[in-house]
Design a protein around this motif. Structure first.
Motif, PDB file in Angstrom:
ATOM      1  N   GLY A 323       0.787  -1.237   0.000  1.00 26.58           N
ATOM      2  CA  GLY A 323       0.000   0.000   0.000  1.00 26.58           C
ATOM      3  C   GLY A 323       0.807   1.268   0.000  1.00 26.58           C
ATOM      4  N   CYS A 324       2.105   1.190  -0.319  1.00 29.26           N
ATOM      5  CA  CYS A 324       2.973   2.374  -0.217  1.00 29.26           C
ATOM      6  C   CYS A 324       3.393   2.940  -1.572  1.00 29.26           C
ATOM      7  CB  CYS A 324       4.218   2.047   0.600  1.00 29.26           C
ATOM      8  SG  CYS A 324       3.868   1.687   2.328  1.00 29.26           S
ATOM      9  N   ALA A 325       2.733   2.506  -2.661  1.00 31.15           N
ATOM     10  CA  ALA A 325       3.121   2.998  -3.984  1.00 31.15           C
ATOM     11  C   ALA A 325       2.907   4.502  -4.138  1.00 31.15           C
ATOM     12  CB  ALA A 325       2.338   2.252  -5.069  1.00 31.15           C
ATOM     13  N   CYS A 354       4.536  -0.226  -7.773  1.00 26.32           N
ATOM     14  CA  CYS A 354       3.539  -0.996  -8.529  1.00 26.32           C
ATOM     15  C   CYS A 354       2.273  -0.140  -8.571  1.00 26.32           C
ATOM     16  CB  CYS A 354       3.270  -2.333  -7.858  1.00 26.32           C
ATOM     17  SG  CYS A 354       4.751  -3.328  -7.613  1.00 26.32           S
ATOM     18  N   ASN A 355       2.129   0.611  -9.654  1.00 27.61           N
ATOM     19  CA  ASN A 355       1.053   1.592  -9.742  1.00 27.61           C
ATOM     20  C   ASN A 355      -0.310   0.925  -9.786  1.00 27.61           C
ATOM     21  OD1 ASN A 355       2.880   3.800  -9.794  1.00 27.61           O
ATOM     22  ND2 ASN A 355       3.247   3.430 -11.981  1.00 27.61           N
ATOM     23  N   ALA A 356      -1.325   1.688  -9.364  1.00 29.62           N
ATOM     24  CA  ALA A 356      -2.689   1.160  -9.312  1.00 29.62           C
ATOM     25  C   ALA A 356      -3.204   0.746 -10.680  1.00 29.62           C
ATOM     26  CB  ALA A 356      -3.614   2.206  -8.686  1.00 29.62           C
ATOM     27  N   ASP A 357      -2.694   1.365 -11.750  1.00 33.53           N
ATOM     28  CA  ASP A 357      -3.170   1.029 -13.098  1.00 33.53           C
ATOM     29  C   ASP A 357      -2.426  -0.161 -13.711  1.00 33.53           C
ATOM     30  OD1 ASP A 357      -0.694   2.051 -13.637  1.00 33.53           O
ATOM     31  OD2 ASP A 357      -1.378   3.762 -14.833  1.00 33.53           O
ATOM     32  N   GLY A 358      -1.564  -0.828 -12.916  1.00 30.74           N
ATOM     33  CA  GLY A 358      -0.858  -2.003 -13.406  1.00 30.74           C
ATOM     34  C   GLY A 358       0.496  -1.713 -14.027  1.00 30.74           C
ATOM     35  N   GLU A 370       9.882  -3.022 -18.722  1.00 30.33           N
ATOM     36  CA  GLU A 370       8.627  -3.197 -17.994  1.00 30.33           C
ATOM     37  C   GLU A 370       8.434  -4.667 -17.620  1.00 30.33           C
ATOM     38  OE1 GLU A 370       4.754  -1.341 -16.733  1.00 30.33           O
ATOM     39  OE2 GLU A 370       6.708  -0.541 -17.314  1.00 30.33           O
ATOM     40  N   GLU A 371       8.825  -5.561 -18.512  1.00 34.21           N
ATOM     41  CA  GLU A 371       8.686  -6.995 -18.257  1.00 34.21           C
ATOM     42  C   GLU A 371       9.604  -7.428 -17.112  1.00 34.21           C
ATOM     43  OE1 GLU A 371       6.973 -10.606 -18.520  1.00 34.21           O
ATOM     44  OE2 GLU A 371       6.373  -8.776 -19.589  1.00 34.21           O
ATOM     45  N   ASP A 372      10.824  -6.864 -17.061  1.00 33.38           N
ATOM     46  CA  ASP A 372      11.741  -7.147 -15.956  1.00 33.38           C
ATOM     47  C   ASP A 372      11.128  -6.738 -14.619  1.00 33.38           C
ATOM     48  OD1 ASP A 372      13.774  -8.107 -17.616  1.00 33.38           O
ATOM     49  OD2 ASP A 372      14.626  -6.100 -17.903  1.00 33.38           O
ATOM     50  N   LEU A 373      10.584  -5.526 -14.619  1.00 31.31           N
ATOM     51  CA  LEU A 373      10.020  -4.993 -13.377  1.00 31.31           C
ATOM     52  C   LEU A 373       8.808  -5.806 -12.928  1.00 31.31           C
ATOM     53  CD1 LEU A 373      10.279  -1.158 -14.117  1.00 31.31           C
ATOM     54  CD2 LEU A 373      11.924  -2.627 -12.936  1.00 31.31           C
ATOM     55  N   LYS A 374       8.050  -6.287 -13.895  1.00 35.28           N
ATOM     56  CA  LYS A 374       6.883  -7.119 -13.582  1.00 35.28           C
ATOM     57  C   LYS A 374       7.325  -8.402 -12.872  1.00 35.28           C
ATOM     58  CE  LYS A 374       2.874  -9.383 -15.684  1.00 35.28           C
ATOM     59  NZ  LYS A 374       2.188  -9.709 -16.957  1.00 35.28           N
ATOM     60  N   ASN A 381       5.554 -10.972  -4.587  1.00 40.00           N
ATOM     61  CA  ASN A 381       4.105 -11.067  -4.325  1.00 40.00           C
ATOM     62  C   ASN A 381       3.466  -9.690  -4.162  1.00 40.00           C
ATOM     63  OD1 ASN A 381       3.861 -13.934  -4.352  1.00 40.00           O
ATOM     64  ND2 ASN A 381       4.773 -14.013  -2.305  1.00 40.00           N
ATOM     65  N   ALA A 382       3.934  -8.746  -4.954  1.00 40.04           N
ATOM     66  CA  ALA A 382       3.409  -7.378  -4.878  1.00 40.04           C
ATOM     67  C   ALA A 382       2.183  -7.251  -5.768  1.00 40.04           C
ATOM     68  CB  ALA A 382       4.476  -6.377  -5.297  1.00 40.04           C
ATOM     69  N   LYS A 383       1.270  -6.411  -5.352  1.00 39.82           N
ATOM     70  CA  LYS A 383       0.060  -6.141  -6.114  1.00 39.82           C
ATOM     71  C   LYS A 383       0.003  -4.645  -6.408  1.00 39.82           C
ATOM     72  CE  LYS A 383      -2.675  -5.831  -1.852  1.00 39.82           C
ATOM     73  NZ  LYS A 383      -1.502  -5.875  -0.973  1.00 39.82           N
ATOM     74  N   PRO A 384      -0.888  -4.208  -7.318  1.00 34.88           N
ATOM     75  CA  PRO A 384      -1.005  -2.775  -7.587  1.00 34.88           C
ATOM     76  C   PRO A 384      -1.211  -1.989  -6.294  1.00 34.88           C
ATOM     77  CG  PRO A 384      -2.233  -4.000  -9.227  1.00 34.88           C
ATOM     78  CD  PRO A 384      -1.773  -4.999  -8.213  1.00 34.88           C
ATOM     79  N   GLY A 385      -0.434  -0.928  -6.143  1.00 38.47           N
ATOM     80  CA  GLY A 385      -0.492  -0.114  -4.926  1.00 38.47           C
ATOM     81  C   GLY A 385       0.636  -0.375  -3.949  1.00 38.47           C
ATOM     82  N   ASP A 386       1.480  -1.404  -4.249  1.00 44.04           N
ATOM     83  CA  ASP A 386       2.581  -1.746  -3.342  1.00 44.04           C
ATOM     84  C   ASP A 386       3.886  -1.085  -3.779  1.00 44.04           C
ATOM     85  OD1 ASP A 386       0.766  -3.276  -1.985  1.00 44.04           O
ATOM     86  OD2 ASP A 386       1.545  -5.215  -2.671  1.00 44.04           O
TER      87      ASP A 386
END
Length: 587
Positions: A323-325, A354-358, A370-374, A381-386
């Motif tokens: 939640g710290c993005a 990890c932005n909210a828009d993915g 971008e693929e590396d960062l993904k 185990n990060a989700k959008p917003g992390d």
């Protein structure tokens, strides 16, 4: 008794009774025709009321000229209080005073005797006897008292016997520095104050006292922190004819009992975590498991992409701050400055939002796609917003640095809640650690710790990879206790001294009495010691142990109330056969 009741005792059921209270003047409110005095003792505060025309002139006059911290006696009738004070237990009543006298006058204290005092720590330590009158400090010592009683009750019910061991003992070279005491009757020779009763409790096991405990003062001449004092108290215990699991079960029971009895908290069963896992996931042998944020190794995903910081690193570690993005550049700069502090020593900090828009935003975008960062995000185990925070460098240093960053993030995010309890056992420590400076092994716990039975053969062939049959209890990231199964075989103990670099003559001179005892039928045994002051601070929800000790030392090891340590006069020094040496040094 000079009093009929304490200042925390009176309630509505006492209305109409004649009582006598004694204590210290906490506060005075003079409204002309009416005077109120709050009188305080160890048990609480009660309001006294003086009313012109109904209270004697003598009592009115004494009340009007009383000062804060005067010791007084008041006799009168318990009456219903018109303005109820729900903040104190005696707030429903007050005492209408008939007789009033000073038992002793007092100077104006140098700080307010209130929970929210205006006195700084040094001033309060100088006048510690006044600081102890404050309710908040008194409650800390009440916690300590209750824990002492509950500990003795539990261990006595488990058939442990409390035995006192000597305070004047022999200095040994292992561990922290000893405090030493010169012997007048043996010129040029010194006692040491015990860092623990370790060898004596082992000798008690040889003597057949199969369950021993002692709540004991110990002494270490080491640099001080909030959780260290030169003299401290241990719950020291030893058991015979037991395995490691027997000891863990017994003393896990003690801690569960204390939490239930004092805090009404059910701890449940404590998990066991190997030392190697604690270091891998948390970078610490005392991990704070109130929150996750475990370390993730990113070497495979980050190296060989042209970013020299990662490519040259022995270890690349990440943690996921959920939640710290949305952290601003200023907040991230603060974290970077934090890890670059000299006491932490990192050279910099890499982040991945990890932005909210993915989408992803990194401080090293130009080196990674971008693929590396993904892939980084998926590994963490990060989700959008992390927000992923990354450190790199030498493995040991990077783990220590990430440990500090993880704890800092836990504090910033409110995850280190003092009202939450997370306890575990850390087991399977290394038996030995190599010291580059002295070019020899040192015992990670102490030289009497037994190797893990599975690793016994390695003591001869591969001592650096021997695991200890040792264990620490950790609560909320604080090591509160530690111990081990002991060596009880003379030959194994002799081999341990050899691995630690002792000659046979040195081992005999230092520990010959113990080696000799092992030849007369030593049983298998093991034990544990809990840092009692640390436990008290944990139960009181505080970081510093000082307020749970009646008369503590400051961070320089000084008691500024009695001005100790202090110099001895020349006659005393000469009587102790050290005066000449001191004089020559001064010359």
């Amino acid at each position: 008794m000079l009093r009929t009741h304490t200042c925390g005792e009176l309630r509505e059921e006492h209305i109409g009774q004649q009582v006598t209270l004694t204590g210290w003047v906490q506060k005075i409110r003079d409204k002309g025709g009416m005077i109120w005095i709050d009188v305080r003792d160890r048990y609480g505060v009660t309001q006294l009321i003086f009313e012109e025309g109904k209270t004697s002139k003598e009592a009115i006059e004494l009340a009007r000229h009383a000062g804060r911290e005067f010791v007084i006696s008041a006799t009168g009738e318990v009456v219903k209080r018109l303005a109820v004070n729900d903040k104190i237990p005696t707030g429903q009543i007050e005492v209408k005073v008939a007789e009033f006298k000073y038992l002793n006058k007092a100077k104006v204290p140098p700080f307010m005797i209130e929970d929210e005092t205006d006195g700084g720590e040094d001033l309060r330590m100088k006048y510690r006897y006044l600081d102890l009158r404050r309710g908040i400090v008194r409650k800390n010592l009440e916690i300590r008292h209750e824990m002492l009683q509950k500990t003795r009750s539990y261990l006595s019910n488990q058939k442990f016997m409390e035995v006192e061991t000597p305070v004047l003992i022999k200095s040994t070279p292992e561990g922290a520095r000893d405090f030493v005491v010169p012997s007048r009757m043996n010129p040029g020779q010194f006692y040491a104050l015990p860092q623990s009763p370790q060898t004596f409790k082992q000798l008690l096991m040889v003597s057949g006292f199969d369950r021993y405990f002692q709540i004991v003062k110990c002494f270490r001449d080491e640099d001080l922190r909030a959780d260290r004092q030169p003299e401290f108290t241990q719950i020291d215990c030893e058991m015979s004819f037991v395995t490691r699991e027997d000891i863990l079960e017994t003393f896990e029971g003690l801690i569960r009992y204390l939490y239930k009895e004092i805090k009404n908290v059910d701890l449940g069963e404590l998990p066991h975590m190997p030392y190697s896992e604690a270091m891998s996931k948390y970078g610490s042998d005392k991990p704070d498991t109130r929150f996750g944020m475990e370390f993730v190794e990113l070497n495979e995903l980050t190296q060989n992409n042209g970013f020299v910081v990662f490519d040259s690193a022995e270890l690349v570690l990440g943690i996921n701050a959920e939640g710290c993005a949305e952290y601003t550049r200023k907040q991230i700069d603060e974290l970077t400055d934090f890890v670059k502090r000299p006491q932490i020593g990192a050279k910099g900090l890499v982040y991945l939002k990890c932005n909210a828009d993915g989408t992803f935003k990194s401080s090293v975008d130009k080196f990674f796609s971008e693929e590396d960062l993904k892939k980084w995000a998926e590994k963490c185990n990060a989700k959008p917003g992390d927000l992923i925070l990354i450190l790199a460098g030498d493995a040991d240093a990077t783990r220590k640095q990430m440990c500090e960053l993880r704890l800092e993030m836990g504090s910033r995010l409110g995850l280190r809640d003092k009202n939450k309890v997370s306890a575990l056992w850390v087991v399977d420590f290394p038996l030995l650690e190599w010291d580059e400076e002295t070019k020899r092994y040192h015992a990670m716990h102490h030289p009497f710790t037994s190797p893990n039975p599975e690793d016994m053969e390695k003591l001869n062939s591969d001592p650096g990879n021997v695991r200890a049959n040792a264990y620490d209890m950790v609560i909320n990231g604080v090591e509160v206790g530690g111990g081990s199964i002991r060596i009880y075989d003379r030959d194994v103990q002799a081999r341990m001294f050899e691995v630690l670099g002792f000659t046979k003559e040195e081992a005999q001179a230092q520990f010959g009495f113990l080696m000799s005892a092992f030849e007369y039928g030593a049983p298998p045994h093991g034990g544990i010691a809990f840092g009692f002051d640390r436990l008290c601070a944990l139960f009181g929800g505080q970081d510093s142990i000082r307020d749970f000790i009646a008369f503590p030392k400051n961070t320089s090891g000084r008691d500024i109330m009695i001005d100790s340590p202090s110099a001895l006069d020349q006659a005393q020094l000469e009587e102790l056969s050290i005066g000449v040496a001191v004089k020559e040094t001064n010359d």
